[in-house]
Design an enzyme around this catalytic site. Structure first.
Site, PDB file in Angstrom:
ATOM      1  CD  GLU A  76      30.507  17.120   0.030  1.00  0.00           C
ATOM      2  OE1 GLU A  76      31.186  17.188  -1.000  1.00  0.00           O
ATOM      3  OE2 GLU A  76      30.879  16.496   1.041  1.00  0.00           O
ATOM      4  CG  ASP A 125      32.723  15.239   3.960  1.00  0.00           C
ATOM      5  OD1 ASP A 125      32.960  15.922   2.946  1.00  0.00           O
ATOM      6  OD2 ASP A 125      33.000  14.023   4.054  1.00  0.00           O
TER       7      ASP A 125
END
Length: 588
Positions: A294, A261
């Protein structure tokens, strides 16, 4: 810690049980003078300080022993590397035997990345680990090949997206036990499904993180992030904390990959390469493990250097503007020419490759040299639905033909498709932002959520903002639950049958050739209408789409029609909300 076909080694942090009923406890607390280990049987042990700022001891404490640390006489705190927190993030930690679970599918080695069709889900909204496990046969039958679990690290309360976790080693107790999580992964492997975990290594949540009390050096106050001071990855102990965590998920729990993330918030960013090399070194040649980023920075070099792929927000943002006409928030960066942005994504991977966005920020690197499989594309995901004030899905914003054309595009490019929970059967339930904080944090989150939308035209009025669902209300979470039984009923069953046929086309005609896929380019035919082509070995895939308002000229290119959505093989015009995909010999 034994690893299936590899070796992760004993974790440096936390409680590591041996085979003799004794456990080695270690805590990095460089700011502390004294650390006392308190066991649940009232035993107390003062740990020995080491030169590196850690405190440790090896004691009689078999798996199942509950413990906490009392640091410099203050209130006891849980182990930041706790493997299990049955009483929540403020309660006792529990010693866990990492080898206690009896794996059934011991010969599982994963699947090649080209076969990935990702299905992102929220475990709590699916009924916990057992609830997800019950869905596996249906998901496999739909054509899904990998499930991606939103973060599982322990968080306060019973409800949370998972990005507010504070104990990265402890699967949240609200969903089940560590062995129930392993049983879910084991069962998924039995159905031929890979399992990915969304891992949050860039910040901690606001409630339950005690590291500031005894290890201020864990954070870098000179590097602010949206969540507070950045985690200081210059510190060897901090690096070990996250390296061992990744190895735990991949070896002890046997996840097939991690979605990392917001890695642009990791400082220094070079830790990513250390992580990748550490994971690769722990694996045998025959095991497939995938690391997906990401990354707001669109760092193409990370993908060229070995990371498996990146979530391609540029694909979603350009497509969303074309589909809805929305131009506020992060869609503003794609509002100038969404057709050109989407065409560039299809041809080169990223839309932003060093250009300035609507804020004047330059982002991205040239990406046209990368294979299409380096990009994960989606029409929706947890962020793009849940970050909307009302959590509304495309199924409630678009016509059926437009929705199906968008999903067909997501499926029939050589990029890797991802679908969000419920998307394969056209679910209409919202996916809202939800939490379960105690006062006064609950009110701060509630008001913060409303302020977040104050600059949007639809919520400029205070009364409109007051109608935004309260993140802390149990009803907000309940409204976000998505019942897979709908995939066998009425319109949901019809949509699921269409979706299954679409994935079958991808599996049979595209996947065998994806390792050699390369983009041949894309052109804008008219506003909202695009033609893109890719070389697939000895064949060429051509996809034509029209998300505009008027029909456009598009004579059939010849070859085999793989899929037509709101169009026909012989049509010389592409109607609005239509898509066609063709496969022909490259020589033709």
């Amino acid at each position: 810690m034994a690893a299936p076909g590899g070796q992760a080694g004993e974790p440096w942090w936390g409680a590591a049980p041996g085979r003799d009923g004794r456990t080695r406890f270690r805590l990095w607390a460089p700011d502390a003078t004294e650390v006392v280990l308190e066991l649940d049987d009232a035993r107390r042990h003062r740990l020995q300080r080491r030169d590196d700022g850690s405190f440790d001891a090896t004691l009689d404490a078999p798996p199942g022993t509950r413990y906490r640390y009392r640091i410099d006489g203050r209130e006891p705190v849980p182990d930041p590397a706790s493997r299990w927190q049955p009483d929540g993030v403020h309660g006792h930690s529990v010693v866990v035997d990492p080898e206690a679970y009896a794996w059934q599918h011991t010969d599982w080695c994963g699947r090649p990345w080209r076969e990935a069709v990702l299905y992102e889900l929220h475990v709590g909204a699916c009924g916990g680990y057992a609830g997800v496990q019950a869905q596996l046969p249906k998901l496999a039958a739909l054509g899904i090949t990998a499930i991606e679990l939103m973060p599982l690290n322990a968080f306060p309360g019973q409800r949370n997206w998972g990005y507010d976790g504070v104990l990265p080693y402890a699967p949240v107790a609200a969903y089940g036990t560590p062995d129930e999580l392993k049983a879910l992964i084991d069962a998924a492997h039995g159905h031929g499904l890979m399992v990915f975990l969304d891992a949050v290594y860039n910040h901690f949540g606001p409630d339950g993180n005690y590291l500031h009390q005894y290890a201020e050096g864990f954070f870098n106050a000179q590097a602010p992030t949206p969540w507070g001071p950045a985690i200081d990855f210059n510190q060897p102990a901090v690096q070990r904390y996250y390296l061992d965590n990744a190895l735990m998920w991949l070896h002890e729990y046997r996840f097939d990959g991690l979605r990392l993330d917001a890695v642009h918030a990791i400082v220094p960013n070079d830790f990513l390469e250390t992580l990748r090399q550490t994971v690769v070194a722990s694996l045998p040649p025959h095991r497939h493990v995938h690391l997906v980023l990401e990354n707001e920075f669109n760092q193409a070099f990370r993908l060229a250097d070995g990371f498996t792929a990146q979530w391609d927000d540029d694909f979603h943002n350009a497509l969303h503007v074309l589909l809805t006409g929305e131009e506020e928030g992060y869609y503003a960066g794609f509002a100038d020419d969404p057709s050109a942005h989407l065409a560039r994504v299809l041809a080169e991977g990223f839309a932003y490759q060093g250009q300035a966005d609507h804020r004047g920020h330059r982002r991205g690197e040239p990406s046209g040299h990368l294979p299409p499989t380096k990009f994960v594309v989606f029409a929706q995901n947890h962020d793009q639905i849940g970050n909307r004030a009302k959590g509304d899905r495309l199924s409630t914003l678009l016509s059926s033909s437009a929705l199906r054309a968008a999903l067909a595009l997501t499926t029939l490019t050589p990029m890797i498709p991802l679908f969000f929970m419920g998307e394969p059967w056209g679910a209409r339930e919202p996916f809202l932002f939800f939490t379960d904080y105690a006062p006064p944090l609950d009110e701060a989150v509630r008001e913060g959520r409303r302020r977040e939308f104050a600059h949007f035209a639809a919520f400029a009025d205070p009364e409109a903002r007051a109608a935004i669902p309260d993140p802390n209300a149990a009803s907000t979470f309940a409204a976000s639950r998505c019942d897979i039984a709908a995939a066998d009923q009425g319109e949901g069953a019809e949509f699921a049958a269409w979706f299954t046929a679409l994935l079958r086309v991808r599996a049979e005609r595209l996947v065998p050739h994806l390792d050699a896929a390369r983009a041949l380019g894309a052109e804008v035919l008219a506003p909202g209408a695009i033609r893109a082509s890719w070389q697939l070995g000895a064949q060429v895939l051509q996809v034509e789409m029209n998300f505009g308002r008027v029909a456009v000229s598009a004579p059939p290119p010849g070859g085999e029609l793989l899929h037509a959505q709101n169009s026909t093989a012989h049509a010389t015009m592409l109607a609005p909300d239509s898509l066609r995909a063709w496969l022909r010999d490259a020589a033709s």
